[in-house]
Structure formats: structure tokens, C-alpha cells
Design an enzyme around this catalytic site. Structure first.
Site, mmCIF file in Angstrom:
data_model
loop_
_atom_site.group_PDB
_atom_site.id
_atom_site.type_symbol
_atom_site.label_atom_id
_atom_site.label_comp_id
_atom_site.label_asym_id
_atom_site.label_seq_id
_atom_site.Cartn_x
_atom_site.Cartn_y
_atom_site.Cartn_z
ATOM 1 N N HIS A 141 57.386 46.115 61.116
ATOM 2 C CA HIS A 141 57.228 44.730 61.587
ATOM 3 C C HIS A 141 58.540 44.148 62.124
ATOM 4 C CE1 HIS A 141 53.176 44.304 60.157
ATOM 5 N NE2 HIS A 141 53.488 44.397 58.882
ATOM 6 N N ASP A 178 49.543 52.202 59.228
ATOM 7 C CA ASP A 178 49.628 51.083 58.287
ATOM 8 C C ASP A 178 48.546 50.076 58.717
ATOM 9 O OD1 ASP A 178 51.951 49.586 56.373
ATOM 10 O OD2 ASP A 178 50.682 48.242 57.548
ATOM 11 N N HIS A 180 48.473 46.987 58.839
ATOM 12 C CA HIS A 180 48.950 45.833 59.598
ATOM 13 C C HIS A 180 49.495 46.297 60.944
ATOM 14 C CE1 HIS A 180 49.287 44.861 55.218
ATOM 15 N NE2 HIS A 180 48.481 43.912 55.650
ATOM 16 N N ASP A 266 48.091 50.969 53.087
ATOM 17 C CA ASP A 266 47.403 49.721 52.766
ATOM 18 C C ASP A 266 46.034 49.586 53.433
ATOM 19 O OD1 ASP A 266 48.881 49.581 55.092
ATOM 20 O OD2 ASP A 266 50.098 47.870 54.459
#
Ligand code: ZN
Length: 369
Positions: A141, A178, A180, A266
Site C-alpha cells: 500500500h 493480498d 486489499h 487476508d
């Protein structure tokens, strides 16, 4: 030669503090002890499980490379690095969004990036066939000048750019599974055609305003960014369909010299920060597919770099299945939730909807070229 495993105890010492954000503390909300979901336990327990089963002893265990100022400056501006170092020395704090750090956070972040750098370096050099870097804090991120979502340095980009300068590494594909959106990696490579960035993520989870299928890159990079925003509830079958219908054809077309996976766990069914239904077996099967693609396209050169994953119970099993698949080990750590997660998989009309969504995304992505 066997798979490399890169870890360093200092990465488990990164601390975000008692920083609650899942609920606004105050008023009638009692403060939550240890409120930061990103904590060392998921990662440490993965390594512990590998030690207990014997998988760790089968791997080629290595430590971080030194990350120089020059390595960092290829990705991050000096102004950010200086401010990060200053606040880290002063006791820690917050420079971005949801990315608190304690004293010494700067040095620990460079160790985390150093694990990714060493893993890429040794695979590119042919010293290792492939590798797993247990990096923490994560990186996907992080924007060049803005830490975000627990990520303080862009670990993968730092590693890739170091190998480009030091070893002449060419084309790189980054697959981010991931849950996200890999917005940092996307931003760093958005206008470049030497790096294919692919992100599979839960639509609208985090960040809420990035990760659209229509974001395809710009300038020379147009067509070299692929977003696969999947509906909440996506499970084993649709994840593998997304790999087969979108990720693998994109890799074939791009023909990378190295494949890197931003490996978060996740998307697993029990994760507290997402609403997907992948299982340990899903991650193993995705790993086998990418490993096979690497073997066909780039001499097997494949590096997995750890990102998110917040279930202390489940991340170790998902990670163990992934790393056993990567290394070809026969050592298993049977999924303790296998029966429960299998029973929860999408079925009937919802299953058909999810597979239709993957098909629709594939058509949209490849129609635009
Ligand atoms: Zn994540």
C-alpha cells in the site's frame, strides 16, 4: 538447490502501538487493547509452525540484504525518508494513514525491505530457484511519499529496482493476491511498460477508492496494470478461475523475466479485515499455478513477499500450504478448519454469480488489450 526462506527476528519487533481504528474509540466505545490488527503473531506463528513440522529445516534459510539510501531513493523521495527517520528516532508516530510505528521503525522497515531485496537478488543471480520473504512491515500500500495501510516502505519495488540496477533484471510481473488493492505497487509502476502489475482484491475494501478494472496504466504503461476487483464472498473456485482466466494469460502475453507475488493471506475465509472465502488449499493451488507459469516463462524465477493476513490461527496454515507448494515439499500441516471452510464455500446461484463475474472481468480486461 532448494527454495530460499528469508526472515529476521527484528521484523517481529515492529510495533504499531495500541492504535484502534476498526471502531472509533471514545464515547461509548471502550478502548480495545492491542487495537492494531497488524501484529507480529500471524508471521511469527507461521514461522513457528514451519519449525514444528520440519518444513523450515528443508529450506535454504537466509537473512536480509543491506538496504542502502540509494536503494530507497529509487522508489521514495528523500523528503519522505528523512521525515520517517526523524520521527522514528524521536519515538515514532504516524506519517500517513493507518501506518503507526514506534521508535526504530525506520530501521525495522529497511530490514523488511532487505528481506525482499535479498530474496530477489539471490533468485535473479541463480543462487536459489525461488524464495519466500517473510517481510514485516508489509509494503504493497505504500506510495512513494505516503505510508498507508500498515506499509512504510514499498518492499517489492525497492527489491526489483535494486536488481534492475545491480543485476540487469528486465521485465517483472507482480501478482498481488493480498485481499486489499495493491495501490502502492500500482502507483509506482503505473506509467511503465517494464513491470506488469496485477491485483486480485475484494472490491471496495481498502483503499475504498482504488482498484477499478478500468485503471489500466497510462502512457507507456497503458495495458500493464490489471485490476481484478472480486465480489465479497469469493471463494476457492472463483479465485482459481481468476488465476486461469486472467492472471495466467496476462503472464503469458507479458513474458516476464521474474515473477513476484505480493503474498497476503487476508483473502482467507476467517480473516477479520476482509470478507472473502479462500482457504489454505486455495493459496497452495494459486502458488502451484504461478510456479508452473514461472517454470514455463522465466526459468522458474519466482519470489513471494509476505504482505497482509490477520487471522492468528489461520495465516500459519495458509502460509505453510503456500510455502510447501512453492518448495515442492511433502511435509503437510493439515488445515484445522478444512471441513468448516469447505462447508462454507459458495454454492448454487451465488457460486454461478461469482464465476460469471470472473468471466465478465476477463472479457473486459482482454477486450481493452
Ligand atoms: Zn491486505
Amino acid at each position: 538447490m532448494t527454495t530460499g526462506f528469508f526472515s529476521d527476528e527484528r521484523c517481529f519487533w515492529h510495533a504499531g502501538g495500541n492504535y484502534a481504528f476498526t471502531l472509533p474509540v471514545g464515547g461509548l466505545v471502550q478502548p480495545v487493547f492491542g487495537g492494531l490488527p497488524e501484529n507480529p503473531e500471524t508471521k511469527r506463528r507461521l514461522k513457528n509452525l514451519m519449525e514444528v513440522t520440519g518444513l523450515l529445516a528443508e529450506l535454504d534459510r537466509r537473512g536480509p540484504a543491506e538496504v542502502t539510501r540509494e536503494d530507497l531513493l529509487r522508489v521514495h523521495p528523500a523528503s519522505y525518508l528523512d521525515e520517517f527517520k526523524r520521527l522514528s528516532d524521536a519515538g515514532g508516530g504516524e506519517l500517513g494513514l493507518r501506518t503507526p510505528f514506534a521508535r526504530g521503525g525506520y530501521e525495522i522497515a529497511t530490514v523488511s525491505a532487505g528481506l525482499a531485496k535479498a530474496a530477489v537478488r539471490d533468485v535473479v543471480a541463480g543462487e536459489l530457484p525461488d524464495a519466500y520473504a517473510l517481510s514485516r512491515p508489509p509494503g504493497h500500500h505504500c506510495l512513494p511519499d505516503f505510508p498507508n495501510g500498515f506499509c512504510l516502505l514499498a518492499n517489492i519495488a525497492i527489491a526489483v529496482e535494486a536488481a534492475r540496477d545491480d543485476q540487469g533484471l528486465g521485465r517483472v510481473a507482480v501478482i498481488d493476491w493480498d485481499v486489499h488493492h495493491g495501490n502502492g505497487t500500482e502507483a509506482i509502476y503505473y506509467d511503465r511498460d517494464d513491470t506488469l502489475t496485477i491485483s486480485l482484491h475484494q472490491e471496495g475494501n481498502y483503499p475504498t477508492d482504488t482498484g477499478a478494472v478500468t485503471d489500466r496504466g497510462k502512457g507507456a504503461g497503458l495495458g500493464h496494470n490489471i485490476n481484478v476487483p472480486l465480489p465479497a464472498g469469493t471463494g476457492h473456485k472463483a479465485y482459481l478461475a481468476a488465476m486461469d482466466r486472467i492472471v495466467l494469460p496476462a503472464l503469458e502475453a507479458f513474458r516476464p523475466d521474474l515473477i513476484v507475488v505480493a503474498c497476503g493471506f487476508d483473502a482467507a475465509v476467517v480473516d477479520p479485515l476482509a470478507r472473502m472465502q479462500a482457504t489454505a488449499e486455495t493459496f497452495a493451488q494459486m502458488t502451484l499455478r504461478v510456479k508452473d507459469a514461472a517454470r514455463r516463462l522465466c526459468g522458474g524465477k519466482l519470489v513471494l513477499v509476505h504482505e497482509g493476513g490477520y487471522s492468528e490461527v489461520y495465516v500459519p496454515f495458509a502460509g505453510h500450504a503456500t510455502i510447501a507448494a512453492l518448495s515442492g515439499s511433502s511435509i503437510e500441516a493439515p488445515d484445522p478448519l478444512a471441513a468448516a471452510v469447505a462447508a462454507r464455500q459458495p454454492r448454487g446461484r451465488f457460486d454461478a454469480f461469482l464465476l460469471d463475474e470472473v468471466e465478465r472481468l476477463a472479457e473486459e480486461i482482454f477486450a481493452e488489450g
